[in-house]
Enzyme design. Structure first.
Site, PDB file in Angstrom:
ATOM      1  N   ARG A 173     -23.345  10.712  17.289  1.00 18.51           N
ATOM      2  CA  ARG A 173     -23.982  11.753  16.482  1.00 18.51           C
ATOM      3  C   ARG A 173     -25.388  11.269  16.133  1.00 18.51           C
ATOM      4  O   ARG A 173     -25.559  10.159  15.618  1.00 18.51           O
ATOM      5  CB  ARG A 173     -23.158  12.049  15.223  1.00 18.51           C
ATOM      6  CG  ARG A 173     -21.941  12.906  15.526  1.00 18.51           C
ATOM      7  CD  ARG A 173     -21.223  13.358  14.267  1.00 18.51           C
ATOM      8  NE  ARG A 173     -20.348  14.482  14.544  1.00 18.51           N
ATOM      9  CZ  ARG A 173     -19.080  14.372  14.953  1.00 18.51           C
ATOM     10  NH1 ARG A 173     -18.545  13.191  15.129  1.00 18.51           N
ATOM     11  NH2 ARG A 173     -18.364  15.460  15.201  1.00 18.51           N
TER      12      ARG A 173
ATOM     13  N   GLU B 192       3.435  -0.701   7.402  1.00 15.60           N
ATOM     14  CA  GLU B 192       4.339  -0.578   6.251  1.00 15.60           C
ATOM     15  C   GLU B 192       5.390   0.510   6.477  1.00 15.60           C
ATOM     16  O   GLU B 192       6.513   0.409   5.980  1.00 15.60           O
ATOM     17  CB  GLU B 192       3.510  -0.360   4.981  1.00 15.60           C
ATOM     18  CG  GLU B 192       2.661  -1.605   4.698  1.00 15.60           C
ATOM     19  CD  GLU B 192       1.850  -1.585   3.406  1.00 15.60           C
ATOM     20  OE1 GLU B 192       1.245  -2.613   3.095  1.00 15.60           O
ATOM     21  OE2 GLU B 192       1.828  -0.550   2.714  1.00 15.60           O
TER      22      GLU B 192
ATOM     23  N   HIS C  52       0.817  -1.221   0.000  1.00 14.58           N
ATOM     24  CA  HIS C  52       0.000   0.000   0.000  1.00 14.58           C
ATOM     25  C   HIS C  52       0.850   1.271   0.000  1.00 14.58           C
ATOM     26  O   HIS C  52       0.508   2.249  -0.642  1.00 14.58           O
ATOM     27  CB  HIS C  52      -0.949  -0.004   1.204  1.00 14.58           C
ATOM     28  CG  HIS C  52      -1.747  -1.244   1.311  1.00 14.58           C
ATOM     29  ND1 HIS C  52      -1.274  -2.369   1.949  1.00 14.58           N
ATOM     30  CD2 HIS C  52      -2.968  -1.559   0.817  1.00 14.58           C
ATOM     31  CE1 HIS C  52      -2.184  -3.322   1.867  1.00 14.58           C
ATOM     32  NE2 HIS C  52      -3.215  -2.860   1.175  1.00 14.58           N
TER      33      HIS C  52
ATOM     34  N   ARG D  20     -18.357  19.259  20.949  1.00 16.50           N
ATOM     35  CA  ARG D  20     -19.475  18.336  21.006  1.00 16.50           C
ATOM     36  C   ARG D  20     -20.429  18.598  22.164  1.00 16.50           C
ATOM     37  O   ARG D  20     -21.527  18.085  22.193  1.00 16.50           O
ATOM     38  CB  ARG D  20     -18.938  16.899  21.043  1.00 16.50           C
ATOM     39  CG  ARG D  20     -18.245  16.455  19.758  1.00 16.50           C
ATOM     40  CD  ARG D  20     -19.218  16.501  18.579  1.00 16.50           C
ATOM     41  NE  ARG D  20     -20.493  15.893  18.940  1.00 16.50           N
ATOM     42  CZ  ARG D  20     -20.701  14.581  19.029  1.00 16.50           C
ATOM     43  NH1 ARG D  20     -19.749  13.738  18.714  1.00 16.50           N
ATOM     44  NH2 ARG D  20     -21.872  14.098  19.395  1.00 16.50           N
TER      45      ARG D  20
HETATM   46  O1  LIG Z   1     -15.830  15.382  15.914  1.00 16.19           O
HETATM   47  C1  LIG Z   1     -14.854  14.952  15.283  1.00 16.19           C
HETATM   48  C2  LIG Z   1     -14.034  15.795  14.513  1.00 16.19           C
HETATM   49  C3  LIG Z   1     -12.994  15.242  13.805  1.00 16.19           C
HETATM   50  N1  LIG Z   1     -12.783  13.914  13.882  1.00 16.19           N
HETATM   51  C4  LIG Z   1     -13.565  13.103  14.609  1.00 16.19           C
HETATM   52  O2  LIG Z   1     -13.340  11.889  14.639  1.00 16.19           O
HETATM   53  N2  LIG Z   1     -14.577  13.646  15.302  1.00 16.19           N
END
Ligand SMILES: O=c1cc[nH]c(=O)[nH]1
Ligand SMILES: O=P(O)(O)O[C@H]1O[C@H](CO)[C@@H](O)[C@H]1O
Length: 267
Positions: free
Chosen positions: A176, A88, A12, A232
């Protein structure tokens, strides 16, 4: 089984240690995003040249301070892809990996544009279980981590040092709900962000835990620095306006760290 793979061209990565010529870099800055690797190559390295971009996972060889050879590589998103690329990279002679990533903060005190340096990860990642048992610690190299902290302090960057949650999915695994097409979040994931907040976890991202476990098992040095692009505790979305500025700080901290490491000839 022989482990002496250094002259082969890993599938890869698509270049061998011989393709690195006399430079023989031992340090990699590993980005999730190919655009980030290209940006670092063009902005921070001298004499950078593209080694490969097989499957979009581009790699560059260049020099820092006109002297230290650096390999830039791209992990892609998530632990399975990272595990391939990291395996790798070690095959071609890399000994130190700093992940430069983006993340979502889950603590109220952490703001978009801040930097998070992971001292360890809660590793909820399937690929990592193929490398070591779930209870195997996912810890960053303490010396490299302190070096990142010192660089952040020197540059006056707002940073936070602590524990990261590394998970396998951006939507379900990071709880989410409103921005996700999935109509059903499994019950064991409902409230997981609040649980992690109470456990003093700083952020969500998708690679550090597996990188740290690989470092422990393989015996290389790893650390992770992420730019905060989501808060968040306020919303699920990403702050695209602040992304490049936030990433720039993380890159600068990593670059200064590598510069200082090279001066003290620790790699
Ligand atoms: O909320 C986020 C922002 C970037 N990357 C993630 O995994 N989560
Ligand atoms: O910006 P990168 O380094 O890709 O990191 C974060 O961004 C991706 C999700 O958007 C995941 O890979 C996550 O870990």
């Amino acid at each position: 089984m022989s482990n002496n793979l250094s002259h082969q061209k890993p599938y890869h990565l698509n270049f061998s240690s011989e393709d690195l010529g006399t430079a023989k870099p031992t340090i990699t800055l590993l980005s999730g995003e190919p655009e980030r690797s290209r940006y670092i190559a063009e902005t921070y390295l001298q004499n950078a040249r593209l080694l490969s971009d097989y499957r979009g996972l581009n790699s560059y060889l260049g020099y820092l301070d006109n002297s230290t050879p650096i390999l830039l590589a791209t992990s892609g998103m998530g632990a399975p892809s990272l595990s391939i690329v990291v395996n790798e990279l070690i095959q071609v002679g890399i000994k130190t990996i700093i992940r430069i990533g983006t993340c979502g903060a889950i603590q109220n005190r952490i703001k978009i544009g801040d930097i998070i340096i992971s001292q360890a990860a809660l590793c909820r990642q399937g690929a990592a279980n193929d490398i070591a048992p779930p209870e195997y610690p996912a810890v960053a190299d303490p010396f490299l981590t302190v070096a990142l902290v010192k660089s952040a302090q020197f540059l006056g960057v707002n940073y936070h040092l602590g524990i990261t949650a590394s998970v396998d999915s951006f939507y379900e695994g990071q709880e989410r709900i409103v921005s996700s097409a999935n109509p059903y979040l499994q019950r064991h994931l409902e409230g997981i962000t609040e649980e992690y907040r109470r456990l003093n976890i700083l952020n969500y991202e998708m690679e550090a835990g597996t990188l740290f476990k690989m470092a422990g098992v393989y015996g290389f040095t790893a650390a992770c620095i992420c730019a905060v692009i989501a808060e968040r505790n306020k919303e699920e979305g990403i702050s695209l306006e602040s992304k490049q500025q936030a990433i720039e700080k993380a890159i600068q901290v990593a670059i200064l760290t590598v510069s200082n490491l090279s001066l003290s000839s620790i790699d």
